[in-house]
Design an enzyme around this catalytic site. Sequence first.
Site, mmCIF file in Angstrom:
data_model
loop_
_atom_site.group_PDB
_atom_site.id
_atom_site.type_symbol
_atom_site.label_atom_id
_atom_site.label_comp_id
_atom_site.label_asym_id
_atom_site.label_seq_id
_atom_site.Cartn_x
_atom_site.Cartn_y
_atom_site.Cartn_z
ATOM 1 C CG ASP A 132 6.731 -7.579 4.323
ATOM 2 O OD1 ASP A 132 5.895 -7.035 3.604
ATOM 3 O OD2 ASP A 132 7.629 -7.974 3.928
ATOM 4 N NE ARG A 139 4.037 -11.378 1.216
ATOM 5 C CZ ARG A 139 4.998 -11.453 1.924
ATOM 6 N NH1 ARG A 139 5.626 -12.453 2.320
ATOM 7 N NH2 ARG A 139 5.652 -10.434 2.262
ATOM 8 C CG HIS A 181 -2.207 -1.708 2.542
ATOM 9 N ND1 HIS A 181 -1.008 -2.429 2.766
ATOM 10 C CD2 HIS A 181 -2.125 -1.458 0.932
ATOM 11 C CE1 HIS A 181 -0.107 -2.469 1.675
ATOM 12 N NE2 HIS A 181 -0.771 -2.030 0.582
ATOM 13 C CG LEU A 238 3.937 4.683 22.265
ATOM 14 C CD1 LEU A 238 5.201 3.771 22.674
ATOM 15 C CD2 LEU A 238 2.604 3.852 21.871
HETATM 16 C C1 FPP Z 1 3.693 -3.818 3.432
HETATM 17 O O1 FPP Z 1 2.887 -4.880 3.227
HETATM 18 C C2 FPP Z 1 3.136 -2.782 4.275
HETATM 19 C C3 FPP Z 1 2.896 -1.591 3.764
HETATM 20 C C4 FPP Z 1 3.917 -1.135 2.525
HETATM 21 C C5 FPP Z 1 2.115 -0.526 4.124
HETATM 22 C C6 FPP Z 1 1.862 -0.617 5.580
HETATM 23 C C7 FPP Z 1 0.669 0.467 6.078
HETATM 24 C C8 FPP Z 1 -0.181 0.160 6.964
HETATM 25 C C9 FPP Z 1 -0.382 -1.126 7.746
HETATM 26 C C10 FPP Z 1 -1.106 1.354 7.224
HETATM 27 C C11 FPP Z 1 -0.358 2.193 8.289
HETATM 28 C C12 FPP Z 1 -1.343 3.175 8.952
HETATM 29 C C13 FPP Z 1 -0.841 3.879 9.758
HETATM 30 C C14 FPP Z 1 -1.676 4.835 10.473
HETATM 31 C C15 FPP Z 1 0.552 3.602 10.551
HETATM 32 P P1 FPP Z 1 2.873 -5.322 1.564
HETATM 33 O O2 FPP Z 1 1.907 -4.541 1.093
HETATM 34 O O3 FPP Z 1 4.335 -5.198 1.189
HETATM 35 O O4 FPP Z 1 2.658 -6.776 1.520
HETATM 36 P P2 FPP Z 1 3.214 -7.912 0.428
HETATM 37 O O5 FPP Z 1 4.912 -8.092 1.164
HETATM 38 O O6 FPP Z 1 2.529 -9.347 1.185
HETATM 39 O O7 FPP Z 1 2.776 -7.537 -0.703
#
Ligand code: FPP
Length: 254
Positions: A22, A26, A39, A133
Amino acid sequence: MSDLHSMIDRSRLPSHIAIIMDGNGRWARERGQDRVFGHYEGVVSVREIVDACGELGVQYLTLYAFSAENWNRPKAEVDALMELLVNTIRKEVDDLKKNNVKLHVIGDFASLPQICQQEMTEAMEITSMNTGLNLVLALSYSSRFELLQAARKIAEKVAAGALKPEDITEDDFQAGLDTHGFPDPELMIRTSGENRISNFLLYQLAYAELYFTPVHWPDFRKQNLYDALLDYQRRERRFGKTSEQIQKNIVPNV
Ligand code: FPP
């Protein structure tokens, strides 16, 4: 800085770590950037944590990469996330194979865009013989939906006369979960300061140690994982027993 890595007791590692990644949005906003930038940087953390888990000998790592609720985000962000997933897997699959990582996907697979389904299926096939893994990506995942599906499968067996309600065991129920065959997570990490489970592995996390950190996911790197593992190793896992029973390894009277 102390060498956190050397302080980890490798004989007491969680066999399965689950992570709610998460704070990407932000992290980006704090830098005056578009949320998608967070991301992209989050993928760098994914690579580091996969690498660290493989190197330590953790057996399963489940990453909550896209929840069923995430479909409600602005279309541009959803499209960017799907593209990022497809491009990342395409780019990383050779390294996953080389590093003995086996890829799995849990969640509502059929709801993913065709190209995403194709890329994931191909990467799962390419890595299927690997024995290191197990990297589990939760995509379009909702724990309640998964539980509902498991209940439906059991109900179908009962309706067909193959199973009696009073004979249903936990194993029968677990057989209908996407995580069938995986050990339950022993450590669940959530980044970015939110202390919630957010519809993630509700059944499987029954006995997991929960670790919440204010660090945003794009800043969560190997040292942060080592911190979480050391915190986990300082805890006593009692599974309903007393502290004395655990310390003396007392088997209860039956
Ligand atoms: C949450 O942060 C994150 C996500 C919804 C997406 C996570 C995805 C990735 C890191 C890419 C993954 C890639 C692979 C290959 C596994 P948020 O956007 O909810 O952040 P916020 O709470 O600050 O708005």
